[in-house]
Design an enzyme around this catalytic site. Structure first.
Site, PDB file in Angstrom:
ATOM      1  N   ASP A 146      31.196  35.486  50.659  1.00 23.31           N
ATOM      2  CA  ASP A 146      31.265  35.967  49.488  1.00 23.31           C
ATOM      3  C   ASP A 146      32.570  37.111  49.631  1.00 23.31           C
ATOM      4  OD1 ASP A 146      32.333  37.014  47.166  1.00 23.31           O
ATOM      5  OD2 ASP A 146      30.075  38.534  47.978  1.00 23.31           O
ATOM      6  N   ASN A 196      35.856  42.398  49.892  1.00 22.54           N
ATOM      7  CA  ASN A 196      34.954  42.340  50.882  1.00 22.54           C
ATOM      8  C   ASN A 196      36.045  42.113  51.729  1.00 22.54           C
ATOM      9  OD1 ASN A 196      32.402  42.748  49.901  1.00 22.54           O
ATOM     10  ND2 ASN A 196      32.338  40.870  49.847  1.00 22.54           N
ATOM     11  N   ASP A 217      30.379  43.298  54.339  1.00 27.39           N
ATOM     12  CA  ASP A 217      29.775  42.690  53.451  1.00 27.39           C
ATOM     13  C   ASP A 217      29.572  41.185  53.779  1.00 27.39           C
ATOM     14  OD1 ASP A 217      27.612  43.111  51.874  1.00 27.39           O
ATOM     15  OD2 ASP A 217      28.840  43.132  50.028  1.00 27.39           O
TER      16      ASP A 217
END
Length: 325
Positions: free
Chosen positions: A200, A205, A216
């Site tokens: 992700d 992030n 994360d």
């Protein structure tokens, strides 16, 4: 849905959970911007800022969460700037009153600038370093990027939801099904060797302060390396061509890159779009979601998704990005 109820996660329980690890809390709890999990910042007795993360119940198994932690620690050991969980009492993953949680150091920084080529070059180098480590072994428990998980299952979820206005269901699913057919065909014909991914790796992030810090890894999984690069592309086609060239040239200083993966960029974008809609639908019974995404249940949102899917269908039919000669 009861499986992801946070109803019993009270401030007292949070404090008791943290202190069960031997950390004494010396401040209030500041809720951070997280919806899938519950994340809070606090200061310990030494005035050090820390973060506690309570994992959404029933989403990941203990083995899957531990693989996330082990991957982060492995990267950290190679001096890659990843925020890894703290080892407390010989463990990174803790349990309290039915909740799995972990503690992390609190780090600061600003979001990196996707249109800044110097910063993109940094990103390419660091993702190359991450992937050089990631490619040395595979996840045993984490899932992979697949058309089943990102297209077919989300399609079933959306078909069952009552959040799509009845008058928009036909145009929505007509274009969505066209996108799914096109995307699945292109993705399954793609050539790549799956590796462990951040999963992700979008600008939210990545914190920037004298360079990037990756946070994360909650969605880390097996998949094509391009998955950790394409979300940094923005702007029109000439801009994206320059960005991908900058990223990959820097990436290849540390890790080989199969250029045939470039055909996967638009299929992966389509998979993320459909998966995101289904994710919001699945989480709608969590009270945090209607508060944070009130527009999700409005006709205007779904009208915009129909338009976005039509645009994505066109993008899937365009010539894929390629590196500059």
């Amino acid at each position: 849905m009861a499986d992801f109820s946070y109803a019993s996660l009270t401030p007292d329980l949070i404090l008791d959970a943290i202190e069960s690890t031997g950390i004494l809390v010396d401040s209030g709890l500041l809720a951070l911007n997280s919806y899938e999990n519950r994340v809070y910042q606090f200061a310990d007795e030494h005035k050090q800022r820390m973060v506690v993360k309570f994992y959404r119940p029933a989403r990941w198994s203990t083995e899957q969460i531990q693989e996330e932690h082990d991957f982060a620690l492995e990267l950290q050991e190679q001096e890659i700037p990843v925020v890894a969980p703290l080892v407390l009492g010989g463990s990174t993953l803790h349990q309290y009153q039915g909740y799995a949680f972990a503690l992390f150091p609190s780090v600061g920084g600003r979001q990196f600038e996707v249109d800044n080529l110097d910063q993109l070059e940094w990103m390419g180098r660091f993702i190359g370093r991450i992937h050089a480590v990631a490619a040395t072994r595979s996840f045993a428990h984490r899932p992979g990027v697949s058309v089943e998980a990102f297209l077919y299952q989300p399609r079933k979820v959306l078909d069952q939801t009552t959040l799509v206005p009845e008058e928009l269901r036909l145009p929505l699913f007509t274009v969505m099904d066209q996108v799914i057919v096109q995307t699945a065909g292109q993705y399954q014909q793609g050539t790549f060797t799956p590796i462990r991914l951040h999963g992700d790796c979008h600008p939210g992030n990545i914190l920037w302060r004298d360079g990037p810090t990756f946070v994360d890894l909650d969605d880390c999984r097996m998949g094509p390396p391009i998955q950790d690069l394409w979300m940094m592309l923005c702007g029109d086609r000439p801009q994206r061509l320059l960005q991908i060239d900058t990223l990959i040239c820097a990436y290849e200083e540390f890790c080989d890159f199969d250029h045939r993966q470039l055909v996967l960029i638009e299929p992966l974008r389509a998979m993320r779009m459909i998966h995101y809609m289904a994710w919001l639908s699945l989480r709608w019974e969590d009270p945090a979601f209607p508060r944070a995404f009130p527009w999700f249940s409005t006709p205007k949102y779904w009208e915009q998704q129909i338009l976005s899917l039509k645009e994505q269908l066109s993008a899937l039919q365009e010539e894929p990005l390629s590196l500059m000669p």
